[in-house]
Motif scaffolding. Structure first.
Motif, PDB file in Angstrom:
ATOM      1  N   ASP A 150       0.835  -1.207   0.000  1.00  7.27           N
ATOM      2  CA  ASP A 150       0.000   0.000   0.000  1.00  7.27           C
ATOM      3  C   ASP A 150       0.869   1.257   0.000  1.00  7.27           C
ATOM      4  O   ASP A 150       0.572   2.229  -0.706  1.00  7.27           O
ATOM      5  CB  ASP A 150      -0.926   0.007   1.218  1.00  7.27           C
ATOM      6  CG  ASP A 150      -2.014  -1.048   1.125  1.00  7.27           C
ATOM      7  OD1 ASP A 150      -2.240  -1.575   0.016  1.00  7.27           O
ATOM      8  OD2 ASP A 150      -2.641  -1.347   2.165  1.00  7.27           O
ATOM      9  N   PHE A 151       1.945   1.233   0.791  1.00 14.20           N
ATOM     10  CA  PHE A 151       2.813   2.418   0.851  1.00 14.20           C
ATOM     11  C   PHE A 151       3.519   2.657  -0.474  1.00 14.20           C
ATOM     12  O   PHE A 151       3.590   3.791  -0.957  1.00 14.20           O
ATOM     13  CB  PHE A 151       3.846   2.263   1.969  1.00 14.20           C
ATOM     14  CG  PHE A 151       4.836   3.392   2.018  1.00 14.20           C
ATOM     15  CD1 PHE A 151       4.475   4.629   2.532  1.00 14.20           C
ATOM     16  CD2 PHE A 151       6.130   3.228   1.540  1.00 14.20           C
ATOM     17  CE1 PHE A 151       5.383   5.688   2.563  1.00 14.20           C
ATOM     18  CE2 PHE A 151       7.039   4.259   1.563  1.00 14.20           C
ATOM     19  CZ  PHE A 151       6.668   5.496   2.083  1.00 14.20           C
ATOM     20  N   TYR A 152       4.044   1.606  -1.087  1.00 17.70           N
ATOM     21  CA  TYR A 152       4.769   1.763  -2.343  1.00 17.70           C
ATOM     22  C   TYR A 152       3.874   2.297  -3.454  1.00 17.70           C
ATOM     23  O   TYR A 152       4.346   2.979  -4.371  1.00 17.70           O
ATOM     24  CB  TYR A 152       5.385   0.427  -2.787  1.00 17.70           C
ATOM     25  CG  TYR A 152       6.427  -0.128  -1.840  1.00 17.70           C
ATOM     26  CD1 TYR A 152       7.085   0.691  -0.925  1.00 17.70           C
ATOM     27  CD2 TYR A 152       6.739  -1.481  -1.845  1.00 17.70           C
ATOM     28  CE1 TYR A 152       8.039   0.182  -0.059  1.00 17.70           C
ATOM     29  CE2 TYR A 152       7.698  -2.009  -0.975  1.00 17.70           C
ATOM     30  CZ  TYR A 152       8.333  -1.172  -0.087  1.00 17.70           C
ATOM     31  OH  TYR A 152       9.273  -1.681   0.773  1.00 17.70           O
ATOM     32  N   ASN A 153       2.576   1.983  -3.374  1.00 23.42           N
ATOM     33  CA  ASN A 153       1.622   2.436  -4.403  1.00 23.42           C
ATOM     34  C   ASN A 153       0.913   3.739  -4.028  1.00 23.42           C
ATOM     35  O   ASN A 153       0.031   4.190  -4.754  1.00 23.42           O
ATOM     36  CB  ASN A 153       0.558   1.355  -4.637  1.00 23.42           C
ATOM     37  CG  ASN A 153       1.092   0.180  -5.422  1.00 23.42           C
ATOM     38  OD1 ASN A 153       1.810   0.345  -6.397  1.00 23.42           O
ATOM     39  ND2 ASN A 153       0.739  -1.032  -4.996  1.00 23.42           N
ATOM     40  N   VAL A 163       8.929   2.445  -7.723  1.00 19.50           N
ATOM     41  CA  VAL A 163       7.761   1.688  -7.279  1.00 19.50           C
ATOM     42  C   VAL A 163       7.878   0.226  -7.687  1.00 19.50           C
ATOM     43  O   VAL A 163       7.694  -0.681  -6.862  1.00 19.50           O
ATOM     44  CB  VAL A 163       6.468   2.300  -7.848  1.00 19.50           C
ATOM     45  CG1 VAL A 163       5.257   1.439  -7.477  1.00 19.50           C
ATOM     46  CG2 VAL A 163       6.277   3.727  -7.338  1.00 19.50           C
ATOM     47  N   ASN A 164       8.229  -0.009  -8.950  1.00 17.07           N
ATOM     48  CA  ASN A 164       8.301  -1.389  -9.443  1.00 17.07           C
ATOM     49  C   ASN A 164       9.385  -2.197  -8.740  1.00 17.07           C
ATOM     50  O   ASN A 164       9.163  -3.363  -8.370  1.00 17.07           O
ATOM     51  CB  ASN A 164       8.535  -1.394 -10.948  1.00 17.07           C
ATOM     52  CG  ASN A 164       7.336  -0.885 -11.725  1.00 17.07           C
ATOM     53  OD1 ASN A 164       6.208  -0.890 -11.209  1.00 17.07           O
ATOM     54  ND2 ASN A 164       7.544  -0.432 -12.945  1.00 17.07           N
ATOM     55  N   SER A 165      10.559  -1.587  -8.546  1.00 15.50           N
ATOM     56  CA  SER A 165      11.638  -2.326  -7.873  1.00 15.50           C
ATOM     57  C   SER A 165      11.293  -2.575  -6.410  1.00 15.50           C
ATOM     58  O   SER A 165      11.635  -3.629  -5.853  1.00 15.50           O
ATOM     59  CB  SER A 165      12.960  -1.565  -7.989  1.00 15.50           C
ATOM     60  OG  SER A 165      12.896  -0.327  -7.303  1.00 15.50           O
ATOM     61  N   SER A 166      10.592  -1.620  -5.776  1.00 15.62           N
ATOM     62  CA  SER A 166      10.188  -1.798  -4.379  1.00 15.62           C
ATOM     63  C   SER A 166       9.194  -2.943  -4.248  1.00 15.62           C
ATOM     64  O   SER A 166       9.310  -3.790  -3.359  1.00 15.62           O
ATOM     65  CB  SER A 166       9.574  -0.507  -3.836  1.00 15.62           C
ATOM     66  OG  SER A 166      10.513   0.543  -3.828  1.00 15.62           O
ATOM     67  N   LEU A 167       8.204  -2.964  -5.131  1.00 18.05           N
ATOM     68  CA  LEU A 167       7.205  -4.040  -5.097  1.00 18.05           C
ATOM     69  C   LEU A 167       7.856  -5.394  -5.367  1.00 18.05           C
ATOM     70  O   LEU A 167       7.531  -6.387  -4.709  1.00 18.05           O
ATOM     71  CB  LEU A 167       6.113  -3.769  -6.136  1.00 18.05           C
ATOM     72  CG  LEU A 167       5.188  -2.572  -5.855  1.00 18.05           C
ATOM     73  CD1 LEU A 167       4.325  -2.281  -7.073  1.00 18.05           C
ATOM     74  CD2 LEU A 167       4.311  -2.845  -4.635  1.00 18.05           C
TER      75      LEU A 167
END
Length: 343
Positions: A150-153, A163-167
């Motif tokens: 939720d935080f990354y998005n 965002v993509n690398s974090s997810l």
């Protein structure tokens, strides 16, 4: 004719000023600086920037857009760089992660990375996770994954690569914590309370002498296994100093064992030893300061199955294990353990 030329020159200047910069401007102000330089790097790029006596620095860099590490000589933080950005960083090394702030064009990307780091640290509390049973722990991991996702998005302005690398990193990161916790559980079974402690002999002491575990028999021994490059280790220093002060007249010795080695100090054991002595002096570290002779390969370190640091160990006056993975100085659980042992 001169007026026409003058007009064209003004147009050219204005055009140049409106063109996006093909470099990043980065500056900063560091309180209580750890070094006379900062290093910005990733796998293919590295730049050392001098830091002035007042803690300020500035430079321009031509980079490929992406996430870089900024290392201040003591700890590191993630920063997102893109040509055209103009970033200004402020931080206080005494509360490194908690005080990092960016301002200027592009600052929202790096501020997001700083907030991400703090959230992960808050959610992934190993001491708290180890106290849970297996079912509750797995439920907690599911909850952590949801909160991180939720935080990354949460911010649509953040670069999609961040965002993509974090997810993508969530599952591997949580799996690594699961493995670590399983290793901790197995370690505690192999090194139970009451079992004779692994020992060490004639380790180099910062005071110029040699120290063995046998020299401390008759006292409780609280051992901090750490390294100069380890951010979480250094974050415990203020709490460790506080505990040492509170228990200075009790029957307990506080030992800090550095496992700095050649791999983390430019391939040089001599440099590792120098960096250890320098930090002990600069940070005014108390207690008994020891240098493990073989770093990670030191028998005491291997016998205690130490795969990550900081690691804390409590040994009783007879040389037996109280806790092979004791609470950190910053944890309230440590004082509870000391009370249980009537220290």
């Amino acid at each position: 004719m001169k007026k026409v030329i003058y007009f064209l020159v003004l147009v050219a200047i204005a055009s140049c000023e409106n063109q996006p910069k093909d470099y990043v401007s980065i500056s900063g102000q560091i309180t209580d600086k750890n070094s006379d330089s900062v290093v910005i790097r990733n796998r293919t790029f590295s730049k050392t920037i001098p830091v002035k006596e007042d803690g300020s620095f500035s430079d321009t860099l031509k980079v490929e857009s992406g996430t870089y590490s900024l290392y201040d000589g003591g700890e590191s933080t993630a920063v997102f760089l893109k040509n055209g950005y103009d970033l200004h960083l402020t931080l206080d090394t005494k509360m490194f992660d908690e005080t990092i702030k960016y301002a200027g064009n592009g600052a929202e990307q790096s501020n997001f990375l700083a907030a991400k780091s703090l959230l992960q640290e808050k959610l992934l509390d190993l001491d708290a996770l180890l106290l849970l049973d297996s079912i509750d722990r797995e439920e907690k991991f599911v909850s952590i994954k949801t909160e991180l996702t939720d935080f990354y998005n949460s911010d649509k302005k953040i670069d999609t690569s961040i965002v993509n690398s974090s997810l993508k990193s969530i599952d591997p990161m949580l799996d690594s914590y699961r493995r670590y916790i399983n290793e901790e559980i197995a370690m505690k079974k192999a090194l139970p309370k009451g079992a004779p402690s692994p020992s060490f002999e004639d380790f180099e002491n910062y005071n110029g002498e040699k120290t063995s575990l046998a020299d401390l028999k008759g006292k409780y021994v609280y051992i901090d296994v750490w390294a100069t490059w380890c951010g979480p280790c250094k974050a415990e220093i203020p709490s460790l100093k506080k505990v040492e002060k509170e228990y200075h007249d009790k029957n307990i010795a506080f030992v800090s064992m550095s496992i700095d080695d050649d791999r983390s100090h430019s391939g040089s054991w001599e440099k590792a030893n120098e960096d250890w002595k320098k930090m002990v002096h600069e940070k005014e570290l108390g207690g008994i300061q020891l240098f493990a002779p073989k770093g990670w390969q030191t028998e005491f370190v291997k016998d205690y199955r130490i795969n990550g640091i900081p690691r804390f160990i409590l040994i009783d006056p007879e040389g037996n294990i109280v806790s092979a993975s004791a609470p950190r100085p910053s944890s309230e659980e440590l004082i509870k353990l000391f009370d249980e042992e009537n220290i």
